[in-house]
Design a protein around this motif. Structure first.
Motif, PDB file in Angstrom:
ATOM      1  N   GLY A 113     -66.513   3.552-141.383  1.00 21.84           N
ATOM      2  CA  GLY A 113     -65.176   2.966-141.447  1.00 21.84           C
ATOM      3  C   GLY A 113     -64.874   2.057-140.270  1.00 21.84           C
ATOM      4  O   GLY A 113     -64.251   0.996-140.431  1.00 21.84           O
ATOM      5  N   ILE A 114     -65.336   2.461-139.083  1.00 16.98           N
ATOM      6  CA  ILE A 114     -65.070   1.649-137.886  1.00 16.98           C
ATOM      7  C   ILE A 114     -65.716   0.277-138.022  1.00 16.98           C
ATOM      8  O   ILE A 114     -65.091  -0.758-137.739  1.00 16.98           O
ATOM      9  CB  ILE A 114     -65.587   2.370-136.625  1.00 16.98           C
ATOM     10  CG1 ILE A 114     -64.772   3.651-136.380  1.00 16.98           C
ATOM     11  CG2 ILE A 114     -65.519   1.448-135.412  1.00 16.98           C
ATOM     12  CD1 ILE A 114     -65.340   4.535-135.283  1.00 16.98           C
ATOM     13  N   MET A 115     -66.973   0.248-138.468  1.00 21.85           N
ATOM     14  CA  MET A 115     -67.677  -1.036-138.602  1.00 21.85           C
ATOM     15  C   MET A 115     -67.083  -1.879-139.725  1.00 21.85           C
ATOM     16  O   MET A 115     -66.935  -3.100-139.587  1.00 21.85           O
ATOM     17  CB  MET A 115     -69.174  -0.794-138.828  1.00 21.85           C
ATOM     18  CG  MET A 115     -69.902  -0.240-137.628  1.00 21.85           C
ATOM     19  SD  MET A 115     -71.721  -0.209-137.813  1.00 21.85           S
ATOM     20  CE  MET A 115     -71.914   0.886-139.220  1.00 21.85           C
ATOM     21  N   ALA A 116     -66.757  -1.237-140.839  1.00 25.33           N
ATOM     22  CA  ALA A 116     -66.163  -1.980-141.957  1.00 25.33           C
ATOM     23  C   ALA A 116     -64.825  -2.576-141.551  1.00 25.33           C
ATOM     24  O   ALA A 116     -64.520  -3.738-141.862  1.00 25.33           O
ATOM     25  CB  ALA A 116     -66.001  -1.062-143.166  1.00 25.33           C
ATOM     26  N   ASP A 117     -64.007  -1.789-140.851  1.00 24.72           N
ATOM     27  CA  ASP A 117     -62.713  -2.290-140.375  1.00 24.72           C
ATOM     28  C   ASP A 117     -62.892  -3.493-139.452  1.00 24.72           C
ATOM     29  O   ASP A 117     -62.180  -4.496-139.562  1.00 24.72           O
ATOM     30  CB  ASP A 117     -61.952  -1.187-139.635  1.00 24.72           C
ATOM     31  CG  ASP A 117     -61.458  -0.083-140.556  1.00 24.72           C
ATOM     32  OD1 ASP A 117     -61.461  -0.295-141.792  1.00 24.72           O
ATOM     33  OD2 ASP A 117     -61.094   0.995-140.042  1.00 24.72           O
ATOM     34  N   LYS A 118     -63.847  -3.373-138.541  1.00 19.13           N
ATOM     35  CA  LYS A 118     -64.079  -4.460-137.579  1.00 19.13           C
ATOM     36  C   LYS A 118     -64.593  -5.712-138.278  1.00 19.13           C
ATOM     37  O   LYS A 118     -64.207  -6.839-137.932  1.00 19.13           O
ATOM     38  CB  LYS A 118     -65.079  -3.998-136.513  1.00 19.13           C
ATOM     39  CG  LYS A 118     -65.418  -5.049-135.457  1.00 19.13           C
ATOM     40  CD  LYS A 118     -64.203  -5.480-134.651  1.00 19.13           C
ATOM     41  CE  LYS A 118     -63.725  -4.399-133.716  1.00 19.13           C
ATOM     42  NZ  LYS A 118     -62.682  -4.901-132.774  1.00 19.13           N
ATOM     43  N   LEU A 119     -65.468  -5.551-139.265  1.00 21.26           N
ATOM     44  CA  LEU A 119     -66.000  -6.703-139.994  1.00 21.26           C
ATOM     45  C   LEU A 119     -64.875  -7.455-140.710  1.00 21.26           C
ATOM     46  O   LEU A 119     -64.821  -8.684-140.686  1.00 21.26           O
ATOM     47  CB  LEU A 119     -67.064  -6.239-140.990  1.00 21.26           C
ATOM     48  CG  LEU A 119     -67.835  -7.364-141.693  1.00 21.26           C
ATOM     49  CD1 LEU A 119     -69.341  -7.099-141.648  1.00 21.26           C
ATOM     50  CD2 LEU A 119     -67.398  -7.495-143.147  1.00 21.26           C
ATOM     51  N   ILE A 120     -63.962  -6.707-141.332  1.00 21.49           N
ATOM     52  CA  ILE A 120     -62.841  -7.339-142.025  1.00 21.49           C
ATOM     53  C   ILE A 120     -61.857  -7.952-141.031  1.00 21.49           C
ATOM     54  O   ILE A 120     -61.388  -9.075-141.197  1.00 21.49           O
ATOM     55  CB  ILE A 120     -62.136  -6.306-142.932  1.00 21.49           C
ATOM     56  CG1 ILE A 120     -63.062  -5.882-144.072  1.00 21.49           C
ATOM     57  CG2 ILE A 120     -60.831  -6.876-143.493  1.00 21.49           C
ATOM     58  CD1 ILE A 120     -62.556  -4.719-144.881  1.00 21.49           C
ATOM     59  N   GLU A 121     -61.568  -7.209-139.971  1.00 24.22           N
ATOM     60  CA  GLU A 121     -60.592  -7.657-138.976  1.00 24.22           C
ATOM     61  C   GLU A 121     -61.017  -8.954-138.296  1.00 24.22           C
ATOM     62  O   GLU A 121     -60.202  -9.839-138.044  1.00 24.22           O
ATOM     63  CB  GLU A 121     -60.416  -6.554-137.926  1.00 24.22           C
ATOM     64  CG  GLU A 121     -59.564  -6.927-136.737  1.00 24.22           C
ATOM     65  CD  GLU A 121     -59.696  -5.924-135.607  1.00 24.22           C
ATOM     66  OE1 GLU A 121     -59.471  -6.313-134.450  1.00 24.22           O
ATOM     67  OE2 GLU A 121     -60.036  -4.747-135.878  1.00 24.22           O
ATOM     68  N   THR A 122     -62.303  -9.075-138.004  1.00 25.95           N
ATOM     69  CA  THR A 122     -62.795 -10.232-137.250  1.00 25.95           C
ATOM     70  C   THR A 122     -63.422 -11.302-138.133  1.00 25.95           C
ATOM     71  O   THR A 122     -63.879 -12.330-137.622  1.00 25.95           O
ATOM     72  CB  THR A 122     -63.846  -9.780-136.218  1.00 25.95           C
ATOM     73  OG1 THR A 122     -64.953  -9.161-136.903  1.00 25.95           O
ATOM     74  CG2 THR A 122     -63.248  -8.783-135.227  1.00 25.95           C
ATOM     75  N   SER A 123     -63.470 -11.063-139.450  1.00 27.90           N
ATOM     76  CA  SER A 123     -64.150 -11.975-140.388  1.00 27.90           C
ATOM     77  C   SER A 123     -65.595 -12.220-139.947  1.00 27.90           C
ATOM     78  O   SER A 123     -66.115 -13.330-140.033  1.00 27.90           O
ATOM     79  CB  SER A 123     -63.397 -13.315-140.483  1.00 27.90           C
ATOM     80  OG  SER A 123     -62.093 -13.120-140.973  1.00 27.90           O
ATOM     81  N   ALA A 124     -66.235 -11.157-139.473  1.00 28.97           N
ATOM     82  CA  ALA A 124     -67.607 -11.251-138.986  1.00 28.97           C
ATOM     83  C   ALA A 124     -68.600 -11.219-140.149  1.00 28.97           C
ATOM     84  O   ALA A 124     -68.279 -10.809-141.266  1.00 28.97           O
ATOM     85  CB  ALA A 124     -67.904 -10.105-138.022  1.00 28.97           C
ATOM     86  N   ASP A 125     -69.814 -11.672-139.857  1.00 30.24           N
ATOM     87  CA  ASP A 125     -70.915 -11.556-140.813  1.00 30.24           C
ATOM     88  C   ASP A 125     -71.725 -10.290-140.563  1.00 30.24           C
ATOM     89  O   ASP A 125     -72.281  -9.705-141.490  1.00 30.24           O
ATOM     90  CB  ASP A 125     -71.825 -12.778-140.716  1.00 30.24           C
ATOM     91  CG  ASP A 125     -71.107 -14.057-141.078  1.00 30.24           C
ATOM     92  OD1 ASP A 125     -70.633 -14.168-142.221  1.00 30.24           O
ATOM     93  OD2 ASP A 125     -71.001 -14.957-140.213  1.00 30.24           O
TER      94      ASP A 125
END
Length: 355
Positions: A113-125
């Motif tokens: 969940g932490i990584m998924a949240d961060k990926l969405i929050e930062t629009s990261a690849d």
């Protein structure tokens, strides 16, 4: 469209090889955690059984039977190594976000969940879990493995000349539309730094988060798991992976050091030749002059080893510097071709999706 259908879909990929001791328990742990965040995410667990020789495949099949809506399994007929297992996970995931987890849960399931949240929050690849960055932590990892892993990642950071701390870790979140366009070649642990390297070429947004790598539970299964990483092999694999980031630095660095050593030797020889020339001219009769070649020959008779060492070192330095410039040129060609190939692959995928 209902609110449920707007939730991001996560595919949690768990590469597994000879994991009968922990597979069922840890998959159920992941599923329990995912049920707890099901208000935010739809999800599936994809087990990639990489040709296990124990009961891993049978246990995975039983999990699919008991949880057909949430668990899938893909079996490799033989062991194809970690890189191929991860690629299988990439190509068969249904989710728009792909999470690669180590089945031993040495990184807690909460990082999903932490990584998924961060990926969405930062629009990261890519989002990478890093125990080596500020805020990260390592617990109960054997000293030799911990030391080697830490230094390999430092070496890669130096070679990459970028501000990432963990290149070898597999626990990451990926945006599916990005990672499926990568043309990945490596078959084993090297796939993790390869993904970072190719992501850097494509100017992907890569984010690191501090993480806790904890082997406390894993150490309880010593002797029951046959999938332990080979420390020495992994170490040298990491060194070779670091080489791909900036190969020319190593050639130019070695060539530069050898060039300095050779010039130091040759400058002193030149100074001695000039000194001999000056001394000779002071004792010769008026109108006579000692030639430079005569002084050079005299100095060669005096110190032949200095000429040989200085000359050979100079030639070797030129060779290394030449290899450095050639590797720099080759790297630029590769990056241009990789850019082109990735763009074509992405365009073809978009066209196929439309059709």
């Amino acid at each position: 469209m209902t609110a449920m259908n707007t939730k991001p879909f996560l595919s949690i990929v768990a590469p597994s090889y000879n994991e009968e001791a922990i597979l069922e328990q840890n998959i159920l742990t992941i599923m329990k955690y995912m049920e707890g965040i099901s208000d935010r995410y739809d999800w599936e667990v994809l087990i990639v059984n990489d040709g296990s020789k124990d009961k891993t495949g049978a246990i995975a099949n039983e999990l699919v039977k008991n949880y057909p809506d949430k668990v899938r399994v893909i079996h490799h007929p033989t062991n194809l190594n970690l890189g191929n297992a991860i690629k299988t996970g990439f190509s068969n995931s249904k989710g728009e976000i792909i999470i690669i987890m180590d089945i031993d849960l040495s990184y807690s399931e909460q990082y999903i969940g932490i990584m998924a949240d961060k990926l969405i929050e930062t629009s990261a690849d890519i989002v990478m879990a890093s125990p080596y960055m500020k805020g990260g932590k390592v617990t109960a990892v054997p000293f030799l493995r911990r030391t080697m892993s830490s230094w390999v990642n430092r070496f890669m950071r130096l070679a990459a000349q970028d501000n990432y701390h963990t290149f070898t870790g597999m626990v990451r979140a990926y945006r599916k539309e990005f990672v499926q366009t990568l043309n990945l070649k490596t078959k084993d642990y090297e796939i993790n730094p390869e993904i970072v390297y190719k992501g850097m070429i494509l100017r992907a947004k890569i984010v690191e988060i501090p993480a806790h790598l904890d082997w406390t539970e894993q150490n309880k299964f010593k002797g029951q798991r046959t999938s332990s990483l080979r420390v020495i092999r992994s170490f040298f694999s990491g060194l070779m992976s670091g080489f791909i980031f900036r190969p020319y630095i190593f050639f130019i660095g070695i060539g530069g050091i050898l060039m300095l050593l050779s010039l130091y030797e040759l400058v002193w020889l030149f100074y001695d030749v000039l000194a001999d020339l000056a001394r000779g001219n002071t004792v010769l009769q008026a109108g006579e002059e000692r030639s430079f070649s005569h002084s050079l020959a005299t100095e060669f008779k005096r110190n032949p080893q200095s000429f040989l060492v200085g000359g050979i070192t100079f030639v070797i330095a030129i060779q290394f510097l030449s290899l450095g410039f050639l590797s720099l040129q080759s790297k630029r060609y590769f990056e241009e071709l990789f850019h082109l190939g990735t763009s074509l692959k992405k365009d073809n995928k978009q066209l196929a999706d439309k059709l």
